[in-house]
Design an enzyme around this catalytic site. Structure first.
Site, PDB file in Angstrom:
ATOM      1  N   GLU A 115      57.503 -29.388 -18.325  1.00  0.00           N
ATOM      2  CA  GLU A 115      58.726 -29.196 -17.539  1.00  0.00           C
ATOM      3  C   GLU A 115      59.265 -30.521 -17.005  1.00  0.00           C
ATOM      4  O   GLU A 115      59.660 -30.631 -15.836  1.00  0.00           O
ATOM      5  CB  GLU A 115      58.485 -28.213 -16.382  1.00  0.00           C
ATOM      6  N   GLU A 172      56.616 -19.943 -21.285  1.00  0.00           N
ATOM      7  CA  GLU A 172      56.130 -19.272 -20.082  1.00  0.00           C
ATOM      8  C   GLU A 172      57.074 -18.120 -19.755  1.00  0.00           C
ATOM      9  O   GLU A 172      58.192 -18.349 -19.280  1.00  0.00           O
ATOM     10  CB  GLU A 172      56.058 -20.232 -18.888  1.00  0.00           C
TER      11      GLU A 172
END
Length: 583
Positions: A158, A232
């Site tokens: 991320e 995710e």
């Protein structure tokens, strides 16, 4: 196992279409005796892949020392995954977030003043390069290109939510390739950060909990030449101390999973099985207010903290069966649990005593030193000095990270908490030269966002009535060894932080939960295994105890209580208590 091929239409293995249906399972959050059980249950639910992060801070606790033993035996975990017929998405970081202490970055990086984490800062890159040089050669035999289970490897984590240093991402990509990581690489980002966090020539993937109908087309527009991958899918969430226990209805999460799979995307559930932040390993968030994460990482996942199926397990299995083959067989049944009430803790030992653990680790300095300057990862630092004069005293500390208990001549005078932005106390000093003790707890380094450079202890100066207080003695209390505590039969309730010890006998070890009702705040161990933190403010009220940490016959329980307990006993319960819920 064969290597993964990537095309605009999807993935393939051995020339056959392959949809990644994965779930996150962090080996470092699960007792190693339970790894095989959790992996088998992943297959039972219909997963063909698991994904796991690799926590740098545990694998390299000091520079140059790579640990892969016990609960860090990643290679054994990969072997078990392969034996179970599962592929692996490997996420080595170096930064992992994961609500894990410091996002997995080792605290010793922060001993370097001014270091810039997750950038091309030469000091940071040198540490990353050295770590990967030791780690990656162990992992290359497990790549699918060598017949192993690892079908893809993630670059960073991320990153688009943190920075825009493309040279940093390029460096990591090149580092992986130089170390012969020749399976597909991928990045993952939240939808708004996709463009900033992606790397040309590297598979871009997206993370979200809902909104597949918006986010998947956005990923397709950014990368029309690649398959859709949700790295995710947040099917639950984590909890923080002082908040509610967050849950998500199984039907709602199942609908979103069905939307992802119906769009033709591959997916990884975050989490399939959350596990536990054992010891001091929980992370924290700080968006102007510091919020530490609780010990449980149950995450309202398909498998709960003890590995038992939740309603999401059956709901997700039904969804997966509409899109892929699911193994035949019944749903897993809950494991046996242990109940034992009223275990007395009849011995005590003080914490603020030079005979307490790590008492030999003293260091003297004019100004308070941080935990990182002391070479300490986790736990507490005990600071000691002398107050110059008797009478009314106004004490200020520039910054406390994260929670300071203050004592004068052994008597408690107050608590300063980073979470409450408190930095000052007023009290009466009984005499000139009175001893002041400041016990500072690292409640978890920030794991996400701009506050990642999270040094611990007393940061800055301590002032008494406006004058800087100097001459500090430091004692590091990482509490890794409780073997030489000076326990004695409890008489009067101890004043100040103290260990409490007792024994209990079991005929057959089994999972259980340690109920600390009546206790205030602290940590607990069974047979030396550090279960984690407890705090009466909740939401979590019981600590998960893996059955394998117990033994037939006598077992020892130790509780470090930082304040006071209403009763010097604990219960072992057969059910968890994660607190009042909020959907």
């Amino acid at each position: 196992m064969s290597p993964l091929a990537v095309t605009s239409d999807g993935f393939s293995l051995d020339g056959e279409p392959f949809r990644i249906i994965s779930g996150a399972l962090h080996y470092f959050r699960v007792h190693p005796a339970h790894w095989q059980d959790r992996l088998r249950k992943a297959r039972t639910m219909g997963l063909n892949t698991v994904d796991t992060y690799i926590p740098w801070n545990l694998h390299e606790p000091v520079p140059g020392e790579l640990r892969t033993d016990g609960g860090l035996d990643l290679l054994r975990f990969l072997d078990l995954a392969a034996e179970t017929g599962l592929r692996v998405l490997l996420r080595p970081g170096p930064y992992i977030c994961a609500e894990w202490e410091g996002g997995g970055l080792p605290s010793w990086l922060l001993a370097e003043p001014g270091i810039r984490l997750r950038t091309t800062d030469p000091r940071y890159l040198a540490a990353v390069d050295a770590y990967f040089e030791r780690l990656l050669p162990l992992l290359t035999p497990y790549l699918a290109t060598r017949g192993g289970p690892v079908i893809a490897v993630q670059v960073e984590n991320e990153y688009g939510a943190y920075g825009a240093d493309r040279a940093y991402l390029d460096h990591l990509t090149g580092l992986l390739r130089r170390h012969h990581v020749d399976v597909p690489l991928f990045t993952c980002d939240q939808p708004a950060d996709l463009e900033r966090g992606s790397i040309p020539g590297v598979l871009a993937a997206v993370n979200f909990g809902s909104g597949a109908e918006r986010h998947l087309p956005a990923l397709r527009a950014l990368r029309p030449e690649q398959p859709l991958l949700v790295t995710e899918f947040w099917n639950g969430w984590f909890d923080r101390w002082g908040g509610p226990h967050t849950v998500r209805p199984a039907a709602d999460a199942a609908r979103e999973l069905d939307a992802i799979l119906s769009a033709g995307a591959s997916v990884s559930l975050y989490m399939f099985h959350g596990g536990t932040n054992f010891g001091f390993t929980n992370g924290a968030n700080d968006k102007h207010t510091y919020r530490p994460t609780v010990t449980s990482y149950d995450y309202d996942a398909p498998l709960d903290e003890a590995g038992d199926p939740t309603p999401k397990f059956a709901a997700f299995r039904d969804v997966i069966a509409r899109h892929a083959a699911v193994p035949d067989g019944p749903l897993p049944t809950p494991s046996k649990k242990l109940t034992m009430l009223g275990v007395p803790l009849s011995e005590t030992a003080p914490l603020l005593d030079d005979t307490a653990p790590d008492g030999h680790r003293h260091r003297v300095a004019e100004q308070p030193l941080t935990m990182e300057q002391l070479g300490q990862d986790f736990g507490f630092v005990h600071y000691t000095s002398e107050l110059p004069a008797a009478g009314p005293t106004h004490l200020t500390i520039d910054q406390v990270a994260d929670r300071a208990q203050v004592f004068v001549d052994g008597s408690p005078v107050g608590v300063l908490e980073r979470e409450h932005h408190s930095t000052a106390l007023t009290f009466t000093t009984p005499r000139a030269g009175a001893r002041i003790d400041v016990l500072v707890e690292n409640q978890g380094r920030v794991n996400y966002g701009a506050a990642l450079h999270d040094r611990k202890g007393i940061l800055g100066a301590v002032r008494v009535n406006g004058a800087v207080l100097t001459g500090w003695t430091h004692r590091s209390l990482d509490l890794t060894d409780l073997g030489h505590l000076p326990f004695a039969a409890a008489g009067h309730p101890p004043v100040g932080p103290a260990f409490h010890r007792g024994t209990f006998t079991v005929e057959e070890p089994a999972d259980t939960w340690l109920d600390l009702t009546g206790w205030t705040k602290g940590n607990a161990w069974i047979n030396g295994f550090h279960l984690g933190r407890y705090w009466a403010r909740g939401p979590q009220q019981r600590l998960y105890v893996p059955g394998p940490v117990m033994r037939r016959g006598d077992n020892e329980i130790t509780v470090l209580e930082l304040h006071a307990t209403a009763q010097p006993s604990v219960d072992l319960r057969d059910t968890p208590d994660l607190g009042p819920t909020q959907e």
